[in-house]
Write an enzyme that holds these catalytic residues in place. Structure first.
Site, PDB file in Angstrom:
ATOM      1  N   ARG A  40       0.801  -1.226   0.000  1.00 26.16           N
ATOM      2  CA  ARG A  40       0.000   0.000   0.000  1.00 26.16           C
ATOM      3  C   ARG A  40       0.837   1.281   0.000  1.00 26.16           C
ATOM      4  O   ARG A  40       0.328   2.344   0.353  1.00 26.16           O
ATOM      5  CB  ARG A  40      -0.986   0.014   1.180  1.00 26.16           C
ATOM      6  CG  ARG A  40      -1.846  -1.242   1.255  1.00 26.16           C
ATOM      7  CD  ARG A  40      -3.035  -1.004   2.135  1.00 26.16           C
ATOM      8  NE  ARG A  40      -3.536  -2.223   2.719  1.00 26.16           N
ATOM      9  CZ  ARG A  40      -4.564  -2.261   3.566  1.00 26.16           C
ATOM     10  NH1 ARG A  40      -5.171  -1.161   3.916  1.00 26.16           N
ATOM     11  NH2 ARG A  40      -4.978  -3.412   4.064  1.00 26.16           N
ATOM     12  N   TYR A  41       2.111   1.175  -0.368  1.00 24.67           N
ATOM     13  CA  TYR A  41       2.882   2.387  -0.618  1.00 24.67           C
ATOM     14  C   TYR A  41       2.394   2.992  -1.940  1.00 24.67           C
ATOM     15  O   TYR A  41       1.492   2.465  -2.581  1.00 24.67           O
ATOM     16  CB  TYR A  41       4.385   2.079  -0.671  1.00 24.67           C
ATOM     17  CG  TYR A  41       4.956   1.620   0.648  1.00 24.67           C
ATOM     18  CD1 TYR A  41       4.892   2.427   1.782  1.00 24.67           C
ATOM     19  CD2 TYR A  41       5.557   0.371   0.778  1.00 24.67           C
ATOM     20  CE1 TYR A  41       5.406   2.011   3.000  1.00 24.67           C
ATOM     21  CE2 TYR A  41       6.085  -0.051   1.994  1.00 24.67           C
ATOM     22  CZ  TYR A  41       5.999   0.768   3.099  1.00 24.67           C
ATOM     23  OH  TYR A  41       6.511   0.354   4.297  1.00 24.67           O
TER      24      TYR A  41
END
Ligand SMILES: Cc1cc2nc3c(=O)[nH]c(=O)nc-3n(C[C@H](O)[C@H](O)[C@H](O)COP(=O)(O)O)c2cc1C
Length: 205
Positions: A40-41
């Site tokens: 989820r970067y």
């Protein structure tokens, strides 16, 4: 930057430094780099239909959602050369309620495999998996997703996440096209774990 959302120009400015940093790694003696497009970067968010609401060439279609990662991969390859290892780690699932990441993961993996990436590591969520009601404990938890990707592509697929016992990993090796396993937290507790597994296997043979 407007309200935390990078402009198209700011996104394009990311590509060249990816290539530059890979080249620096090569010059420093490293054998390869891994693009982190999971957990989820930012790169991971671009691949998620629920997190990427962009209206420009980096949002909308599968092609657009994958565009920055492909452009960055191409730049890394161009700068670091064919003899340098380039890998990617990405989510097959974000492990949240409106999760539709698998389709873009699969699309991107096929594109990168066609372009010559050296390996693909399939991960999920924020990285270190923790059991929850939505997500109960399961050893080698992403095996089904990774096996589907491995069937699609002709490059090595690495499975990460709750790989814990040699017997389970051996069964996965024998029944899917997954070729490698990544292990993190067990090695923090016991750095020589692979060696001790190897010794046990030799004794049993
Ligand atoms: C303390 C800690 C730091 C981590 N840092 C990274 C990181 O920098 N990059 C990355 O891709 N994964 C990172 N991870 C995730 C692990 O690489 C791995 O994907 C995850 O822990 C699942 O594997 P495991 O069940 O064997 O621990 C980290 C995990 C832990 C526990």
């Amino acid at each position: 930057m407007d309200g935390g959302c990078p402009s198209t120009e700011e996104i394009k400015a990311i590509i060249e430094p990816f290539g530059e940093s890979a080249l620096r790694a090569k010059r420093a003696g490293f054998d390869g780099v891994q693009i982190h497009a999971g957990h989820r970067y930012f790169l991971s968010q671009l691949l998620s239909p629920s997190k990427n609401g962009r209206q420009d060439e980096y949002g909308g279609s599968l092609e657009n959602k994958a565009r920055l990662i492909i452009e960055s991969y191409d730049e890394i390859r161009r700068r670091a050369g064919e003899d340098f290892g380039v890998f990617i780690k990405l989510n097959s699932t974000d492990l949240d309620e409106d999760d539709e990441v698998f389709t873009s993961c699969r699309y991107l993996c096929k594109q990168l495999a066609d372009r010559g990436i050296d390996g693909i590591e399939i991960s999920g969520g924020y990285g270190p998996f923790r059991p929850s009601p939505l997500f109960p404990y399961k050893e080698s938890v992403l095996r089904d997703d990774a096996a589907r990707i491995a069937k699609d592509v002709q490059v090595p697929v690495i499975l990460v996440g709750l790989n814990r016992t040699p017997a389970v990993m051996e069964e996965i090796l024998n029944t899917t096209d997954i070729e490698y396993f990544a292990i993190s937290r067990p090695l923090m507790h016991q750095p020589d774990l692979p060696k001790s597994w190897w010794e046990q296997a030799k004794q049993q043979a």
